[in-house]
Structure formats: C-alpha cells, structure tokens
Design an enzyme around this catalytic site. Structure first.
Site, PDB file in Angstrom:
ATOM      1  N   LYS A   8       0.102   4.236  -0.176  1.00 15.11           N
ATOM      2  CA  LYS A   8      -0.544   5.387   0.467  1.00 15.11           C
ATOM      3  C   LYS A   8      -0.360   6.655  -0.402  1.00 15.11           C
ATOM      4  O   LYS A   8      -0.259   6.535  -1.619  1.00 15.11           O
ATOM      5  CB  LYS A   8      -0.016   5.573   1.890  1.00 15.11           C
ATOM      6  CG  LYS A   8      -0.164   4.280   2.720  1.00 15.11           C
ATOM      7  CD  LYS A   8       0.050   4.445   4.186  1.00 15.11           C
ATOM      8  CE  LYS A   8      -0.127   3.089   4.875  1.00 15.11           C
ATOM      9  NZ  LYS A   8       0.005   3.184   6.329  1.00 15.11           N
ATOM     10  N   SER A  67       3.926  -2.056  10.217  1.00 13.18           N
ATOM     11  CA  SER A  67       5.396  -2.080  10.327  1.00 13.18           C
ATOM     12  C   SER A  67       6.012  -3.416   9.921  1.00 13.18           C
ATOM     13  O   SER A  67       7.012  -3.848  10.514  1.00 13.18           O
ATOM     14  CB  SER A  67       5.838  -1.684  11.746  1.00 13.18           C
ATOM     15  OG  SER A  67       5.433  -0.349  12.025  1.00 13.18           O
ATOM     16  N   HIS A 119      -9.550   0.947   5.464  1.00 14.81           N
ATOM     17  CA  HIS A 119      -8.227   1.167   6.066  1.00 14.81           C
ATOM     18  C   HIS A 119      -8.392   2.116   7.267  1.00 14.81           C
ATOM     19  O   HIS A 119      -9.189   3.045   7.218  1.00 14.81           O
ATOM     20  CB  HIS A 119      -7.268   1.762   5.029  1.00 14.81           C
ATOM     21  CG  HIS A 119      -5.849   1.730   5.499  1.00 14.81           C
ATOM     22  ND1 HIS A 119      -5.353   2.633   6.413  1.00 14.81           N
ATOM     23  CD2 HIS A 119      -4.828   0.875   5.224  1.00 14.81           C
ATOM     24  CE1 HIS A 119      -4.077   2.331   6.671  1.00 14.81           C
ATOM     25  NE2 HIS A 119      -3.736   1.265   5.958  1.00 14.81           N
ATOM     26  N   GLU A 124      -4.795  -4.963  10.793  1.00 15.82           N
ATOM     27  CA  GLU A 124      -3.764  -3.941  10.940  1.00 15.82           C
ATOM     28  C   GLU A 124      -3.990  -3.191  12.252  1.00 15.82           C
ATOM     29  O   GLU A 124      -4.773  -2.226  12.288  1.00 15.82           O
ATOM     30  CB  GLU A 124      -3.829  -2.935   9.786  1.00 15.82           C
ATOM     31  CG  GLU A 124      -3.614  -3.539   8.422  1.00 15.82           C
ATOM     32  CD  GLU A 124      -3.156  -2.494   7.415  1.00 15.82           C
ATOM     33  OE1 GLU A 124      -2.108  -2.703   6.808  1.00 15.82           O
ATOM     34  OE2 GLU A 124      -3.832  -1.453   7.258  1.00 15.82           O
ATOM     35  N   GLY A 176       2.981   2.347  10.735  1.00 12.57           N
ATOM     36  CA  GLY A 176       3.908   3.466  10.566  1.00 12.57           C
ATOM     37  C   GLY A 176       4.680   3.826  11.824  1.00 12.57           C
ATOM     38  O   GLY A 176       5.322   4.870  11.881  1.00 12.57           O
ATOM     39  N   ASN A 187       0.861  -1.176   0.000  1.00 11.36           N
ATOM     40  CA  ASN A 187       0.000   0.000   0.000  1.00 11.36           C
ATOM     41  C   ASN A 187       0.905   1.236   0.000  1.00 11.36           C
ATOM     42  O   ASN A 187       1.512   1.565   1.016  1.00 11.36           O
ATOM     43  CB  ASN A 187      -0.890  -0.030   1.252  1.00 11.36           C
ATOM     44  CG  ASN A 187      -1.724   1.232   1.403  1.00 11.36           C
ATOM     45  OD1 ASN A 187      -1.763   2.078   0.515  1.00 11.36           O
ATOM     46  ND2 ASN A 187      -2.394   1.358   2.546  1.00 11.36           N
ATOM     47  N   GLU A 243      -6.731   4.530   8.275  1.00 11.21           N
ATOM     48  CA  GLU A 243      -6.532   5.956   7.984  1.00 11.21           C
ATOM     49  C   GLU A 243      -7.803   6.572   7.405  1.00 11.21           C
ATOM     50  O   GLU A 243      -8.118   7.735   7.652  1.00 11.21           O
ATOM     51  CB  GLU A 243      -5.317   6.126   7.050  1.00 11.21           C
ATOM     52  CG  GLU A 243      -4.028   5.838   7.812  1.00 11.21           C
ATOM     53  CD  GLU A 243      -2.891   5.287   6.981  1.00 11.21           C
ATOM     54  OE1 GLU A 243      -2.933   5.366   5.744  1.00 11.21           O
ATOM     55  OE2 GLU A 243      -1.941   4.749   7.597  1.00 11.21           O
TER      56      GLU A 243
HETATM   57  P1  13P Z   1       3.288   0.424   7.591  1.00 10.86           P
HETATM   58  O1  13P Z   1       3.805  -0.856   6.998  1.00 10.86           O
HETATM   59  O2  13P Z   1       3.978   1.641   7.110  1.00 10.86           O
HETATM   60  O3  13P Z   1       3.204   0.332   9.091  1.00 10.86           O
HETATM   61  O4  13P Z   1       1.764   0.581   7.075  1.00 10.86           O
HETATM   62  C1  13P Z   1       0.884  -0.476   7.191  1.00 10.86           C
HETATM   63  C2  13P Z   1      -0.367  -0.159   6.463  1.00 10.86           C
HETATM   64  O5  13P Z   1      -1.139   0.682   6.886  1.00 10.86           O
HETATM   65  C3  13P Z   1      -0.624  -0.867   5.199  1.00 10.86           C
HETATM   66  O6  13P Z   1      -1.927  -0.654   4.762  1.00 10.86           O
END
Ligand code: 13P
Length: 254
Positions: free
Chosen positions: A12, A217, A99, A171, A177, A10, A101
């Site tokens: 982002k 992560s 997601h 997740e 992150g 992803n 976010e």
């Molecule tokens: P990270 O791998 O940067 O922690 O992000 C995970 C994520 O949100 C994938 O959708």
C-alpha cells in the site's frame, strides 16, 4: 490436481525508500533462510516509486513483483498515470485491479475496472482482480449478491482466453486492516461461490485452475487455517507484509 499457491504482499502507501529497500532485502534473506518451498509463489507489490529498485533486488531470486494499480489508458497526455505496458516493461508481472481502497477513495467503477483489466491483459502481465463486500453488505446478508455483481460486471465480461490468465482476490472490506479476519469457513464459502460463478461461465477446467486468494488481516497466526481450505489458494497480505518475518511465516503456512 493442485492449484498454484500464492502469497502476495501489498505494501500500500507505506515506507520511505530506504525502509522499502530494507524490507525487500529482509524478505529475500528470510525466504532463503526459512527455505520457503519453491511451490509457493511470492509476490511483492510495493508503491510505484520503488517498483524498479525492488525489482532489481529480485533478479535471480524466486520472488516476483507487481504494481498496486495501473491506468485505464494506454499512453499519452494523462499526467500522473502509469500504464500497464510501462509496469510490465520493467519486469513487474502483476497488477492489482479493483482493490476496495481504490473503489472507495477513487470511485473506481466496473466500467473503469474492465478497461484496466483489458490493459493488463494486453501485456504479458497478470491482473489480480479484487472483490469483497462491506460490513453493511455482510450484516444485511447481501454479501453473496455483492460479490456476484463485482465478479459478473468485470470478470465474466472477459474473453475465456483472458479469464484463464487472471488471479482473483477475495478481500471482505470489513476484514481489511481491522484485525478482524473472515473465519476459514466464511472464506471457503465465498471462494467456492466465486469458483462456481467462474465455472458456470467459463467451464470446469478454467475454474479449477483459477487461483483465488484471501485478503483481510491475514497474519502468521491465522494463515494456516485459511490456506487449509479447499478453495483458498493463498493470501493477499497488507499489514503483515510490511514485516519480513511475518510475511515469510505466512508463506510457510501451506
Ligand atoms: P491487511 O492485511 O492489512 O488487512 O490488508 C489486506 C489488503 O487490503 C491487501 O490488499
């Protein structure tokens, strides 16, 4: 029986066009050079403006691609929205739904997520439904009940014939992150819990076949221990998917 093994990146809201093209090229070259097993499904999830040109680079390559979101609407006067049908019509086969976010910054509710799931499922696309608890939920020991509501509010509302087409990604928000990964035991425990919820509603066969990815992560150092767990079928990778070598090392961690 072995389930599908999947590593999805992803991207982002990262990278300008030239860098996105370069990343796709590097991933394709690395996957070939490092001989990623054909058993492992690789999925790239770039930002919308790059979907088509990343897709065109993937023609004839064993890597698929998808989108980070879609509209809950089918078509019409919804300025700025992108429908699941449009995404699938260019050949992108996967769409992230829910997601954390999007739940957090765009207030996406369970009702909206059901609409989005149904829009994706009405196409030939596969929704990757994301769930996961916050740090407060984990600290107060509410992580199972939070994930249970996220799954039951959306996934358990689906028809069985639709539920068998989806992918789930667990997740934990506190691991996204942050560099802090769930331990393999924490991931396994939650994945088994999710699979059990699915089994209770849709039966053993569907639950056994359902891919459940871990995200938060994931990197080339921790992927192998996570992927070794019985109920962890791969990863949804953020930061480490922006580096071709790391992404491919993760894909080789099964
Ligand atoms: P990270 O791998 O940067 O922690 O992000 C995970 C994520 O949100 C994938 O959708």
């Amino acid at each position: 029986m072995s389930r599908r093994k999947i590593v999805a990146g992803n991207w982002k809201m990262n990278l300008e066009a030239q860098a996105a093209g370069q990343l796709a090229d590097d991933i394709i070259a690395n996957a070939e050079k490092e001989k990623v097993s054909d058993d492992v499904e690789l999925i790239l999830i770039p930002p919308f403006p790059y979907l088509d040109f990343v897709g065109s680079k993937l023609k004839g390559v064993n890597i698929r691609y998808g989108a980070q979101d879609c509209s809950a609407h089918e078509e019409g006067a919804f300025t700025g929205e992108v429908s699941a049908t449009m995404i699938c019509s260019i050949g992108a086969k996967f769409i992230l739904v829910g997601h954390s976010e999007r739940r957090k910054y765009f207030n996406e509710s369970a009702e909206l997520l059901i609409e989005k799931m149904n829009k994706v499922l009405a196409t030939i696309g596969t929704p990757i439904f994301c769930c996961g608890e916050s740090i407060e939920d984990r600290k107060s020991n509410n992580h199972f009940s939070v994930v249970e509501s996220q799954i039951s509010d959306v996934v358990l509302e689906l028809k069985k014939s639709d539920a068998e087409k989806i992918i789930i990604a667990y997740e934990p928000v506190w691991a996204i992150g942050t560099g802090e990964t769930a331990s393999p035991e924490q991931a396994q425990e939650m994945h088994a819990f999710i699979r059990d919820l699915i089994e209770k509603k849709f039966g053993k066969v569907l639950a056994k076949n359902l891919p459940i990815l871990y995200g938060g992560s994931v990197n080339e150092k921790n992927a192998a221990d996570l992927f070794k767990q019985d109920d962890v079928d791969g990863g949804l990778v953020g930061g480490a998917s922006l580096k071709a070598a790391s992404f491919i090392a993760i894909a080789k961690s099964f």
